[in-house]
Design an enzyme around this catalytic site. Structure first.
Site, PDB file in Angstrom:
ATOM      1  N   VAL A  16      34.894  42.209  44.260  1.00  0.00           N
ATOM      2  CA  VAL A  16      34.898  43.665  44.186  1.00  0.00           C
ATOM      3  C   VAL A  16      36.149  44.235  44.861  1.00  0.00           C
ATOM      4  O   VAL A  16      36.773  45.169  44.358  1.00  0.00           O
ATOM      5  CB  VAL A  16      33.630  44.238  44.862  1.00  0.00           C
ATOM      6  CG1 VAL A  16      33.605  45.749  44.760  1.00  0.00           C
ATOM      7  CG2 VAL A  16      32.375  43.623  44.254  1.00  0.00           C
ATOM      8  N   GLU A  17      36.503  43.659  45.991  1.00  0.00           N
ATOM      9  CA  GLU A  17      37.611  44.187  46.782  1.00  0.00           C
ATOM     10  C   GLU A  17      38.968  43.953  46.132  1.00  0.00           C
ATOM     11  O   GLU A  17      39.784  44.866  46.022  1.00  0.00           O
ATOM     12  CB  GLU A  17      37.599  43.544  48.178  1.00  0.00           C
ATOM     13  CG  GLU A  17      36.471  44.008  49.067  1.00  0.00           C
ATOM     14  CD  GLU A  17      36.713  45.412  49.617  1.00  0.00           C
ATOM     15  OE1 GLU A  17      37.811  45.962  49.403  1.00  0.00           O
ATOM     16  OE2 GLU A  17      35.807  45.952  50.266  1.00  0.00           O
ATOM     17  N   SER A  18      39.251  42.713  45.728  1.00  0.00           N
ATOM     18  CA  SER A  18      40.616  42.350  45.329  1.00  0.00           C
ATOM     19  C   SER A  18      40.715  41.596  44.018  1.00  0.00           C
ATOM     20  O   SER A  18      41.826  41.287  43.592  1.00  0.00           O
ATOM     21  CB  SER A  18      41.235  41.484  46.432  1.00  0.00           C
ATOM     22  OG  SER A  18      40.486  40.277  46.579  1.00  0.00           O
ATOM     23  N   TYR A  56      30.504  50.910  44.964  1.00  0.00           N
ATOM     24  CA  TYR A  56      30.786  49.657  45.652  1.00  0.00           C
ATOM     25  C   TYR A  56      29.592  48.704  45.651  1.00  0.00           C
ATOM     26  O   TYR A  56      29.706  47.541  45.254  1.00  0.00           O
ATOM     27  CB  TYR A  56      31.223  49.965  47.089  1.00  0.00           C
ATOM     28  CG  TYR A  56      31.818  48.787  47.814  1.00  0.00           C
ATOM     29  CD1 TYR A  56      33.059  48.276  47.447  1.00  0.00           C
ATOM     30  CD2 TYR A  56      31.142  48.189  48.864  1.00  0.00           C
ATOM     31  CE1 TYR A  56      33.612  47.204  48.121  1.00  0.00           C
ATOM     32  CE2 TYR A  56      31.684  47.112  49.545  1.00  0.00           C
ATOM     33  CZ  TYR A  56      32.918  46.628  49.167  1.00  0.00           C
ATOM     34  OH  TYR A  56      33.460  45.556  49.824  1.00  0.00           O
TER      35      TYR A  56
END
Length: 567
Positions: free
Chosen positions: A148-150, A255
């Protein structure tokens, strides 16, 4: 009266019970019924997936087919998706709702190639994440947060400046003990950043006692989550991510749903006709602590490891430089079979093109790029060790190198500089040579030339002075004649093999053979001495020019030496 009071009391109790039931139902059910028509997708969705699929690791260590291209997504109803999420062996709650479904469909329909790339990269990264989470006793499903982040890109940088697999901001990273500088960014280090993220997530969970809130706080910060809880009202302990959903920023709202979707798609991708990705060979790594300043190019050359591999394994070194020192060692990740080779070749790695990669500590105005004055002094102090090195390199030269058809002359390495890999060594900086004197010493400044007729006339009236002039002229002619077969050429800025060959009336291939250069020859650098084949020639004008250049260089070197003595 008592009866009325009793009925009123019962009514109040019933009303309170109904309110409590309604509140409990609201908090528990909102996660399943919530909707959002203004979903904002995180930056990780905008990845260049083709670049990921063609990356060095994917090409060398994984195999996949194109089923995700040939076959489309499979239609799945709500009940099936809900049941699949319920079956996931997770501690963290994975509720299903229309927002979660939207993210799942984003992966399984429009992001099919991205999922294929993520599956391939996860073969390398997931064991790193799992180890860090296990050390802190955290749920292993958190390993999908970096998706999800990167998008599993250690070099990813958000529009807000967050970087690395776990997307730490600079302030947060430094506050958690990660180094961030122009040379080193430990937010990009897969091992260090994973251990740091695991500790941070553990602290957040201890603060909120709820994983959905802890995950949201990881994304937007505890301050924003606390503000949303206050705005939602009621008892803070009654809230979770879904009950404060409408009080969070649009980016944070997506998120937790995307985290749930990532867990779903990384488990059920075969059911959506997305290609399984298999490792073709294991990438087993080991670590070494490096306390010297080393460039990755030096390691790549000596150990024959592709630069692309070193960069994949060590993304924290932003400029390809490991700035190690006796007071600060850095972790270098290498393929496990190369760690022993590194330990055995540390000196060779440090010394490979050291004058090119050494950081100059002290510079005099007018100095050319090269070894620093400090390093020159260190090399001079180590002169006692040079004979052994010369003997070793001389034995190496006997086994290789120059074809018999292209005999060449040897040359001396200038004091204070190191021989490059494509140059023959000279023991203890002494001359091993059959080079004409004019090529090993600067030519004296010549006086104005006279015609042969004038020389003849002055010869009949010769004095000691005219005889000296005649002798000097004869010596100058002799030197010019010798310089028509130069031993070497000192590479200057802008030089390449083509213009060097043209200058000396020879061919690029002949120069390559003389120097054992393979490929295009782009590895020559200013300051290199290129050996010239015996067929090389130079006009008297150019010889004079070259002689002047050498004289200037010698003079400059002498000036430096005097400066050192004065110091």
């Amino acid at each position: 009266m008592k009866k009325t009071a009793y009925i009123l009391t019962l009514g109040l109790i019933a009303a309170g019970s109904l309110l409590a039931t309604a509140r409990t139902t609201n908090v528990n059910d909102i996660k399943h019924t919530i909707t959002d028509n203004d979903i904002i997708y995180p930056e990780s969705y905008e990845l260049d997936t083709q670049k990921m699929l063609e990356g060095w690791y994917m090409r060398n260590y994984t195999a996949t087919d194109d089923r995700y291209k040939r076959q489309g997504d499979v239609a799945v109803d709500d009940a099936t998706m809900r049941a699949r999420l319920a079956k996931l062996p997770t501690i963290i709650e994975m509720p299903y709702n229309s927002i979660v479904r939207n993210y799942i469909e984003r992966y399984t329909s429009r992001g099919r190639s991205q999922v294929a790339a993520l599956l391939g990269l996860s073969i390398y990264y997931m064991p790193i994440f799992e180890q860090a989470l296990e050390e802190q006793g955290l749920p292993l499903e958190l390993r999908y947060l970096p998706i999800v982040e990167s998008g599993l890109d250690p070099n990813a940088v958000s529009k807000h400046g967050a970087a690395g697999l776990w997307q730490f901001m600079i302030g947060t990273g430094k506050g958690l003990g990660l180094e961030v500088s122009s040379l080193v960014d430990e937010r990009r280090d897969p091992y260090l950043s994973s251990r740091t993220a695991a500790k941070y997530l553990k602290d957040l969970y201890n603060t909120y006692g709820d994983w959905s809130l802890a995950i949201a706080a990881y994304n937007c910060g505890p301050g924003n989550v606390n503000k949303a809880i206050r705005r939602a009202g009621g008892n803070p302990s009654d809230h979770d991510f879904w009950s404060i959903y409408n009080y969070l920023s649009p980016e944070t709202r997506g998120y937790v749903p995307q985290f749930i979707a990532a867990n779903y798609v990384m488990t059920y991708y075969p059911e959506h006709n997305i290609s399984p990705v298999l490792p073709t060979k294991p990438l087993v790594t080991d670590t070494i602590m490096v306390s010297d300043r080393v460039h990755l190019q030096q390691i790549s050359h000596v150990l024959n490891i592709p630069m692309a591999e070193l960069r994949v394994l060590n993304p924290q070194f932003r400029a390809d430089i490991i700035p190690g020192s006796p007071s600060r060692a850095y972790t270098l990740v290498l393929p496990s079979q190369q760690t022993h080779a590194y330990l055995m070749s540390e000196a060779d790695i440090r010394n490979y093109e050291a004058d090119k990669y050494t950081r100059r500590i002290s510079v005099e105005p007018g100095d050319e790029p090269g070894a620093s004055i400090v390093e020159e002094a260190a090399m001079e102090s180590d002169a006692d060790n040079m004979p052994a090195l010369a003997e070793q390199t001389e034995q190496t030269e006997q086994v290789s190198r120059t074809p018999a058809s292209e005999p060449v002359q040897s040359y001396a390495v200038a004091r204070g500089r190191r021989a490059r890999s494509n140059q023959p060594p000279a023991p203890a900086y002494t001359v091993q040579d059959n080079t004409p004197a004019a090529e090993t010493a600067p030519a004296p400044r010549q006086k104005k030339k006279t015609s042969s007729a004038t020389a003849s006339t002055s010869g009949s009236k010769s004095t000691g002075k005219s005889a000296s002039k005649s002798k000097s002229k004869s010596k100058s002619k002799s030197k010019k004649k010798q310089s028509t077969q130069p031993a070497s050429h000192s590479v200057r800025s802008g030089d390449n093999l083509s213009n060097i060959a043209k200058r000396y009336g020879t061919t690029v291939e002949a120069i390559k053979k003389a120097n054992n250069i393979k490929g295009s020859g782009d590895e020559i650098h200013p300051g290199d001495n290129i050996k010239l084949p015996s067929s090389a020639k130079v006009s008297s004008g150019k010889a004079s020019s070259k002689s002047k250049a050498k004289s200037k260089s010698k003079s400059k070197s002498s000036s430096k030496s005097k400066k050192k003595k004065r110091r």
